[in-house]
Design a protein around this motif. Structure first.
Motif, short mmCIF file in Angstrom:
data_model
loop_
_atom_site.label_atom_id
_atom_site.label_comp_id
_atom_site.label_asym_id
_atom_site.label_seq_id
_atom_site.Cartn_x
_atom_site.Cartn_y
_atom_site.Cartn_z
N TRP A 45 38.62 -44.55 39.66
CA TRP A 45 39.58 -43.96 38.56
C TRP A 45 38.86 -42.64 38.24
O TRP A 45 39.40 -41.72 37.68
N PRO A 229 44.30 -56.91 38.63
CA PRO A 229 44.88 -55.74 38.67
C PRO A 229 45.11 -55.16 37.32
O PRO A 229 44.81 -54.12 36.77
N ALA A 230 45.79 -56.05 36.56
CA ALA A 230 46.39 -55.81 35.16
C ALA A 230 44.89 -55.60 34.18
O ALA A 230 44.99 -54.63 33.40
N ASP A 233 43.31 -52.04 35.10
CA ASP A 233 44.18 -51.16 34.29
C ASP A 233 43.88 -51.17 32.83
O ASP A 233 43.79 -49.99 32.31
N GLU A 236 40.62 -49.23 32.39
CA GLU A 236 40.84 -47.92 32.81
C GLU A 236 41.37 -47.28 31.42
O GLU A 236 41.16 -45.98 31.08
N ARG A 237 42.57 -47.80 31.08
CA ARG A 237 43.16 -47.30 29.94
C ARG A 237 42.35 -47.22 28.55
O ARG A 237 42.42 -46.11 27.85
#
Length: 247
Positions: A45, A229-230, A233, A236-237
């Motif tokens: 990322w 995966p969630a 995410d 990363e957010r």
């Protein structure tokens, strides 16, 4: 391919991706290494963002030299500080997973010039005292002091060897007994189904730390790995949120 830094005769392995500052430093957990799902995903990322990124193995972990049994929280913190100073000496975003959360908090408290923001994932501050030592029976404590170590079952493979040195040195690194100023954006992530780090620890950390921009996110059903995966995410957010707020 990893790069290596010599620290007092021990080779420390790390992977550094150049890019825009402030960079991101990933600090892994107890007996983990820098090739874990979260570290590699966050590196990918960061590269897409053109952001500098560093992941590393503490001594006795992964591809670094030294033995795990000789390690301690203070030594692993100093390993991280040495690699950071060698590769990304600016003020960075620290992302600490489990024990790496404790190490990130130590760096933030004692070396605030190195830190511009913090993301923790199932942070485990003071776990040598509040986790292992608090859970040991009287017989286990006697064995630890007489033999110098004790084997503790692990859900992640071979039993963990917990040394007397790890416990005693850990008492010099506790962060929840004294003020913990975090004067920058902090995002704490915690799963409610974490069997290794209770969500109460995350709530205690949030209540204890002092800072203008602290946020705890509880994820229902997430376990200690926090690698779905969630969940990746969300990491990363959270990193993007902190980076946008860093000055």
């Amino acid at each position: 391919m990893p790069q290596f830094l010599d620290r007092d005769g021990t080779r420390l392995a790390y992977e550094h991706s150049p890019g825009e500052a402030p960079g991101i430093v990933f600090l892994g957990g107890f007996k983990s290494d820098m090739t874990g799902t979260k570290a590699v995903a966050l590196e990918d990322w960061a590269r897409r963002q053109g952001r500098a990124f560093l992941r590393l193995d503490y001594s006795g972990h992964g591809q670094s030299g030294g033995t795990f049994e000789e390690g301690s929280i203070g030594r692993w913190r100093d390993d991280a500080l040495a690699v950071i100073a060698n590769t990304m000496p600016e003020r960075n975003l620290l992302v600490g997973s489990s024990m790496g959360g404790w190490i990130a908090l130590l760096i933030a408290r004692d070396h605030p010039d190195r830190v511009g923001g913090l993301v923790t994932i199932a942070a485990a501050p003071d776990f040598t005292e509040d986790g292992y030592w608090a859970a040991f029976s009287d017989a286990q404590r006697v064995e630890l002091f007489e033999r110098g170590h004790i084997a503790v079952p692990s859900d992640y493979g071979e039993p963990y060897v917990i040394t007397r040195h790890l416990i005693e040195e850990g008492r010099d690194q506790l962060v929840l007994r004294t003020p913990l100023p975090l004067p920058f954006p902090v995002r704490m992530l915690q799963g409610t189904a974490d069997a290794d780090v209770p969500q109460d620890w995350a709530i205690q950390l949030l209540g204890h730390a002092e800072g203008p921009d602290l946020l705890l996110t509880l994820v229902k059903g997430a376990d200690h790995r926090f690698s779905e995966p969630a969940q990746i995410d969300l990491i990363e957010r959270s990193a993007a949120d902190v980076l946008s707020r860093m000055t």
